[in-house]
Design a protein around this motif. Structure first.
Motif, PDB file in Angstrom:
ATOM      1  N   UNK A  84       0.822  -1.207   0.000  1.00  9.15           N
ATOM      2  CA  UNK A  84       0.000   0.000   0.000  1.00  9.15           C
ATOM      3  C   UNK A  84       0.858   1.260   0.000  1.00  9.15           C
ATOM      4  N   UNK A  85       0.233   2.343  -0.341  1.00  8.87           N
ATOM      5  CA  UNK A  85       0.905   3.632  -0.375  1.00  8.87           C
ATOM      6  C   UNK A  85       0.450   4.430   0.832  1.00  8.87           C
ATOM      7  N   UNK A  86       1.389   5.125   1.446  1.00 14.72           N
ATOM      8  CA  UNK A  86       1.015   6.016   2.534  1.00 14.72           C
ATOM      9  C   UNK A  86       1.191   7.438   2.012  1.00 14.72           C
ATOM     10  N   UNK A  87       0.092   8.156   2.032  1.00 14.47           N
ATOM     11  CA  UNK A  87       0.107   9.465   1.391  1.00 14.47           C
ATOM     12  C   UNK A  87      -0.124  10.568   2.421  1.00 14.47           C
ATOM     13  N   UNK A 139      -3.241   9.504   4.491  1.00  9.26           N
ATOM     14  CA  UNK A 139      -4.208   8.617   3.833  1.00  9.26           C
ATOM     15  C   UNK A 139      -3.457   7.383   3.361  1.00  9.26           C
ATOM     16  N   UNK A 140      -4.183   6.298   3.173  1.00 10.80           N
ATOM     17  CA  UNK A 140      -3.546   5.127   2.573  1.00 10.80           C
ATOM     18  C   UNK A 140      -4.367   4.650   1.389  1.00 10.80           C
ATOM     19  N   UNK A 141      -3.684   3.931   0.530  1.00 11.28           N
ATOM     20  CA  UNK A 141      -4.328   3.472  -0.686  1.00 11.28           C
ATOM     21  C   UNK A 141      -3.609   2.197  -1.114  1.00 11.28           C
ATOM     22  N   UNK A 142      -4.348   1.155  -1.470  1.00 11.80           N
ATOM     23  CA  UNK A 142      -3.697  -0.091  -1.892  1.00 11.80           C
ATOM     24  C   UNK A 142      -2.940   0.158  -3.193  1.00 11.80           C
ATOM     25  N   UNK A 143      -1.731  -0.419  -3.269  1.00  9.64           N
ATOM     26  CA  UNK A 143      -0.899  -0.209  -4.472  1.00  9.64           C
ATOM     27  C   UNK A 143      -1.668  -0.635  -5.712  1.00  9.64           C
ATOM     28  N   UNK A 144      -2.315  -1.787  -5.636  1.00 16.23           N
ATOM     29  CA  UNK A 144      -3.060  -2.330  -6.780  1.00 16.23           C
ATOM     30  C   UNK A 144      -4.134  -1.375  -7.283  1.00 16.23           C
ATOM     31  N   UNK A 145      -4.789  -0.704  -6.342  1.00 20.51           N
ATOM     32  CA  UNK A 145      -5.884   0.197  -6.731  1.00 20.51           C
ATOM     33  C   UNK A 145      -5.375   1.476  -7.378  1.00 20.51           C
ATOM     34  N   UNK A 146      -4.075   1.704  -7.253  1.00 17.44           N
ATOM     35  CA  UNK A 146      -3.529   2.948  -7.815  1.00 17.44           C
ATOM     36  C   UNK A 146      -2.741   2.678  -9.087  1.00 17.44           C
ATOM     37  N   UNK A 147      -2.763   1.418  -9.522  1.00 17.76           N
ATOM     38  CA  UNK A 147      -1.950   1.055 -10.685  1.00 17.76           C
ATOM     39  C   UNK A 147      -2.598   1.496 -11.996  1.00 17.76           C
TER      40      UNK A 147
END
Ligand code: SF4
Ligand code: SF4
Ligand code: SF4
Lengths: 147, 324
Positions: B134-137, B144-152
């Protein structure tokens, strides 16, 4: 009082005909006194391979309701192989037009030899019928080009 | 990334290469940009992370005309483009030193923003040292966090694989990101009625502002003079005036790369309007595969290209209506 005009729909058909076979076929149809509707406007091209996708789109842009391309039968091309390339190109283009929602019946390819006046006239009659049933082309036209 | 930079330094220092084609840190945490590096100091800005989606192969056309070798970093998908350019004699293999860089999927900032994450200050997890889940933004509104896959990027979900098609050396690990079928959406549209198809594309294409970014970025669009720049072409250098021009531009653009498009996904990535340009490309690819045999542009540079070859028994154009 309204000034609604109830004019009858007359399709505009553009036919790209290659110089060596189909154009001669159209000539033969004429000299054999076979008829086909005057709605078909023939554009002579040196080879069916000369027709690039833009020609087809342009014809629609300028108000054509149907576009047909005619060339020598595969194997009979004056330049040996031109129509084979044209066949692949037109297949892909027609498939793309179908993909974006332009009715498939508006495009057609037919191989007509110089000896096939009868086939030329029959094909054109059939194609015009088809366009009558589909009606006016509204999905691929440039309104500024409509008179 | 350290290993990559060290190796680049080495090659630049010993004169193997005259310059490096890579990515430079941008002004925001998520917009690295393609750049040339010619000396040690410039390399300080070199970066290779999850946002380095840009395909550098097209720049090699220009670099092939420069003095000396150019080191170019190519991801697996970029190597297909390079190969295709090689096949078309647009780049010079002798002028390129290709480092095949590993790839764990590249990120699409628009996908992050779509999740409501705004005011981004920094992003961690996009460095590709270890595969991040996941990404920590950090944003001005907090973390905020966001799953890496969902941001690809869309293209990474349908990645052609992590094997480099051409390289001089490989650096970095890759991981499998493919989890979708490349033609699924094309099939879905094919199954629609003409009305629905028309409405779908009308809606998408009416967003086009004719910025020409999709053409400019495309490695297959490498003509020195482009039809869309010709003054004789009525919709050159201006916004589309009506729905006809929108369709014409898109059909012609896709047609000009048919059979040569490697499906590198750059056009869809750069479109500021988010138009799914890949649908056009993949429709052609799918048709070519089905009608003329499986073909992947950029894979085998000796293979016959579909639109410059034919067989006597090819399908007739009427097949379009017949297959329904
Ligand atoms: S398509 Fe594949 S190789 Fe290309 S950036 Fe995405 S994951 Fe990496
Ligand atoms: S990048 Fe998008 S908006 Fe720009 S010309 Fe291409 S499709 Fe249109
Ligand atoms: S059309 Fe798009 S996907 Fe195809 S090669 Fe060009 S940029 Fe890549």
């Amino acid at each position: 009082m309204s000034i609604e005009k109830n004019e009858e729909f007359r399709p505009k058909i553009v036919a790209f005909c290659c110089n060596w076979c189909s154009y001669a076929g159209a000539d033969l149809a004429g000299s054999s006194r076979l008829t086909y509707p005057a709605d078909v406007k023939i554009i002579r091209v040196p080879c069916s391979c000369r027709v690039n996708p833009m020609f087809i789109l342009r014809a629609f842009e300028k108000g054509a309701d149907g576009v047909i391309m005619c060339g020598c039968h595969p194997g009979d091309c004056h330049y040996s192989t031109g129509n084979y390339y044209a066949r692949r190109r037109m297949t892909l283009l027609f498939s793309m037009l179908d993909f974006i929602g332009v009715e498939n019946g508006r495009t057609r390819v037919e191989w007509v030899s110089a000896a096939e006046g009868v086939k030329f006239s029959a094909t054109m009659n059939e194609f015009v019928e088809k366009i009558y049933s589909l009606g006016k082309n509204v999905r691929l036209e440039d309104l500024r080009c409509r008179s | 990334m350290q290993k990559l930079i060290d190796r680049i330094r080495e090659l630049l220092a010993d004169g193997t290469v005259a310059r490096v084609l890579g990515w430079r840190t941008g002004d925001l945490p998520y917009n690295p940009e393609p750049a040339y590096f010619e000396c040690e100091e410039e390399l300080q800005d070199f970066v290779y992370n999850g946002f380095c989606g840009a395909n550098l192969s097209k720049y090699m056309i220009e670099a092939s005309r420069l003095e000396g070798k150019t080191l170019v970093c190519l991801k697996p998908c970029d190597t297909y483009s390079f190969n295709q350019l090689l096949k078309e004699h647009r780049v010079d293999r002798e002028k390129a030193y290709i480092i095949g860089v590993g790839c764990k999927g590249k990120l699409d900032i628009e996908k992050i923003k779509k999740q409501g994450i705004k005011g981004i200050e920094s992003i961690s997890g996009a460095e590709i040292e270890e595969a991040a889940e996941s990404l920590t933004i950090q944003t001005i509104y907090g973390e905020k966090t966001c799953a890496y896959k969902d941001a690809m990027l869309e293209r990474c979900h349908v990645c052609k694989g992590k094997e480099h098609q051409i390289y001089d050396e490989l650096i970095g690990d890759s991981s499998d990101t493919t989890d979708a079928d490349r033609f699924a959406q094309v099939r879905r549209i094919e199954a629609m009625s003409p009305q629905e198809k028309f409405a779908f594309f009308q809606n998408e294409l009416s967003k086009c502002i004719r910025c020409n970014a999709c053409r400019n970025v495309c490695p297959a669009c490498s003509c020195r003079k482009c039809v869309f720049d010709s003054t004789k072409f009525d919709s050159s250098q201006k916004a589309n005036a009506d729905s006809f021009e929108e369709k014409m531009f898109h059909i012609i653009r896709a047609f000009h790369v048919a059979g040569r498009c490697t499906d590198c996904g750059e056009c869809s990535r750069v479109c500021p309007q988010g138009i799914p340009l890949h649908l056009f490309n993949r429709k052609f690819i799918k048709d070519i595969n089905e009608l003329y045999g499986e073909y992947q542009a950029g894979e085998d540079i000796t293979a016959d290209t579909p639109l410059t070859h034919f067989t006597f028994g090819d399908a007739e154009p009427s097949i379009v209506g017949e297959r329904g």
